[in-house]
Design an enzyme around this catalytic site. Structure first.
Site, mmCIF file in Angstrom:
data_model
loop_
_atom_site.group_PDB
_atom_site.id
_atom_site.type_symbol
_atom_site.label_atom_id
_atom_site.label_comp_id
_atom_site.label_asym_id
_atom_site.label_seq_id
_atom_site.Cartn_x
_atom_site.Cartn_y
_atom_site.Cartn_z
ATOM 1 C CG HIS A 47 -1.987 0.997 1.203
ATOM 2 N ND1 HIS A 47 -3.216 0.797 1.771
ATOM 3 C CD2 HIS A 47 -2.031 2.253 0.673
ATOM 4 C CE1 HIS A 47 -3.961 1.859 1.600
ATOM 5 N NE2 HIS A 47 -3.259 2.771 0.940
ATOM 6 C CG HIS A 50 -0.946 6.665 -1.872
ATOM 7 N ND1 HIS A 50 -2.153 6.662 -2.533
ATOM 8 C CD2 HIS A 50 -1.181 6.070 -0.679
ATOM 9 C CE1 HIS A 50 -3.084 6.096 -1.761
ATOM 10 N NE2 HIS A 50 -2.509 5.730 -0.628
ATOM 11 C CG ASN A 70 -4.788 8.000 -4.531
ATOM 12 O OD1 ASN A 70 -3.800 7.299 -4.729
ATOM 13 N ND2 ASN A 70 -4.968 8.677 -3.413
ATOM 14 C CG ASP A 104 -2.136 4.644 3.427
ATOM 15 O OD1 ASP A 104 -1.936 4.988 2.248
ATOM 16 O OD2 ASP A 104 -3.170 4.951 4.054
ATOM 17 C CG HIS A 138 -0.082 15.001 1.064
ATOM 18 N ND1 HIS A 138 -0.724 15.009 -0.141
ATOM 19 C CD2 HIS A 138 -0.682 14.017 1.790
ATOM 20 C CE1 HIS A 138 -1.675 14.087 -0.160
ATOM 21 N NE2 HIS A 138 -1.666 13.466 1.004
HETATM 22 O O1 DOR Z 1 -4.571 9.544 4.309
HETATM 23 C C1 DOR Z 1 -4.692 9.132 3.172
HETATM 24 N N1 DOR Z 1 -3.924 9.583 2.167
HETATM 25 N N2 DOR Z 1 -5.635 8.228 2.915
HETATM 26 C C2 DOR Z 1 -5.968 7.873 1.664
HETATM 27 O O2 DOR Z 1 -6.881 7.123 1.497
HETATM 28 C C3 DOR Z 1 -5.262 8.451 0.509
HETATM 29 C C4 DOR Z 1 -3.941 8.955 0.912
HETATM 30 C C5 DOR Z 1 -3.312 9.834 -0.122
HETATM 31 O O3 DOR Z 1 -3.301 9.461 -1.299
HETATM 32 O O4 DOR Z 1 -2.771 10.870 0.243
HETATM 33 ZN ZN ZN Z 2 -3.672 4.749 0.883
#
Ligand code: DOR
Ligand code: ZN
Length: 424
Positions: free
Chosen positions: A59, A61, A93, A307, A311
């Site tokens: 998981h 990004h 995403n 996860d 950012h």
């Molecule tokens: O906190 C999160 N950030 N939860 C998510 O589901 C998406 C993720 C993101 O892409 O920044």
């Molecule tokens: Zn996620």
């Protein structure tokens, strides 16, 4: 060229044992009780070190395409290697979101150019792309945001989900769920609209948001029997529902994961770190955190994934309502777990199961996750005696911060091997 990892202790058959590992052509060729001599052109002396299978972080990004200023496959790979992750599974995403065979192909090509770790990509589901999912070659898993999250819309139509679950059953795909209920979140947003402190996040994305979603989803899965993996479980009540569902008729097809964010932090963290620890689902109470640890230790939680959701600091410094949700974490995931094992909070066996073995089994990485002859040489070499401090300045993620900045951890990931290539 053959490489020997001599004189170390490797995690084999559920325990650490003295082992020498010969690597050639990217694979573990031989495991022996005696060190390899002339058969290997290169040797790493692993005396005093432990060798674990590399983490399979299912998981992450990595933000390509569309948000390369937050992360890309170069910075993401370096962060992965730094943290001992040798395989990553990247979420859909992005911009554009990964919804078609074309998106999937273009994103794969992008990743291939720069990735230094093994990877696979998720397809997203928007209710209208079943045919695309069905036609996509090499797809392991589909990600569904039952409730909306950062740069992703909610998909909570039971009719559409039932169709997806049926397709997943036919194609042996894993459906990975972000299980939060949009209606509950919206209701709470209205209720707490006047609040400005980031701690309100726990009241908005509360445990009812999680349990409402899980209830619907396990009911649907019970009709079909498909593989259903719950991402980032964050609450005691949510975990209880999953434990119950696992005992049902098709319960063996249900799995779940927790993140280090929810295992190592609780709602007290908002005071010190504000929006830096704003993530979806929210970090919850210490009682929830405790329940997640019990679940991880007992094996009710199958896997741990980071996860990793970077950012920029600038984005995170906005007010609560504007700041995006997400925490970077791939660099600290395995180190935090190893530290917990070395301090006897959890057995090393559970750490390896949760970070390597179960992700390999759940997502079908046939030659990964275990240290076995014939398997891929995706390994980490850890110095269990070496202590280090997590420091923002040493991180490779473009985010440049970690909620674990300043934490002193035991057990240093010295080297990470991906297909026999050595980093570190
Ligand atoms: O906190 C999160 N950030 N939860 C998510 O589901 C998406 C993720 C993101 O892409 O920044
Ligand atoms: Zn996620």
């Amino acid at each position: 060229m053959a490489l020997a990892l001599n004189n170390g202790k490797a995690f084999i058959n559920g325990r650490l044992e003295a082992a020498n590992i010969l690597i050639s052509n990217g694979k573990i060729e031989k495991i022996s009780e005696t060190p390899f001599g002339t058969r290997a052109e290169k040797e790493i002396d692993c005396r005093g070190k432990i060798i674990l299978p590399g983490a399979i972080d299912c998981h992450v990004h990595f933000r390509c395409p569309g948000f390369e200023y937050k992360e890309d496959w170069v910075s993401g790979s370096l962060a992965a290697l730094h943290g001992g992750a040798t395989t990553v599974m990247d979420m859909p995403n992005t911009r554009p979101p990964t919804l078609t065979v074309k998106d999937f192909g273009e994103k794969t090509a992008l990743a291939k150019k720069s990735a230094a770790v093994n990877f696979s990509l998720f397809m997203g589901f928007d209710g209208g792309n079943l045919q695309e999912i069905s036609a996509c070659q090499g797809l392991r898993a589909v990600k569904v945001y039952y409730g909306a999250s950062t740069n992703s819309n909610a998909m909570d139509s039971p009719e559409s989900l039932e169709k997806l679950f049926t397709l997943a059953m036919q194609k042996n795909l894993v459906v990975v769920l972000h299980a939060e209920d949009e209606a509950e979140i919206k209701k709470n947003e209205e209720k707490f609209r006047a609040e400005k402190e980031p701690a309100v996040h726990t009241k908005i994305r509360n445990d009812a948001a999680e349990t409402n979603a899980i209830r619907v989803l396990v009911c649907l899965q019970e009709k079909i029997g498909n593989k259903l993996h719950f991402a980032h479980i964050s609450s005691k009540k949510g975990l209880e529902l999953i434990k119950k569902a696992k005992k049902g008729q098709f319960g063996r097809a249900i799995t779940c994961e927790a993140t280090p964010n929810h295992l190592f932090l609780d709602s007290k963290a908002y005071k010190k770190m504000g929006n830096l620890v704003k993530c979806n689902p929210s970090i919850k109470s210490s009682a929830d955190r405790k329940a997640l640890w019990e679940g991880l230790i007992a094996g009710d939680i199958d896997s741990v994934a980071s996860d990793h959701a970077p950012h920029t600091l600038e984005e995170k410094k906005k007010g609560y309502w504007e700041a995006p949700s997400g925490i970077p974490g791939i660099e600290t995931m395995l180190p935090l777990l190893i530290d917990a094992a070395l301090r006897n909070k959890i057995a090393m066996q559970r750490v390896v199961e949760a970070s390597s073995e179960r992700p390999a089994e759940i997502f079908g990485w046939a030659s990964k996750g275990f240290i076995r002859e014939g398997f891929d040489a995706d390994l980490v070499i850890v110095d269990p005696k070496r202590k280090f401090t997590v420091e923002n300045a040493r991180l490779f993620t473009k985010a440049g911060y970690s909620p674990f900045n300043g934490w002193k951890l035991k057990g240093f990931v010295e080297k990470t091997l991906v297909g026999g290539a050595v980093y570190g």
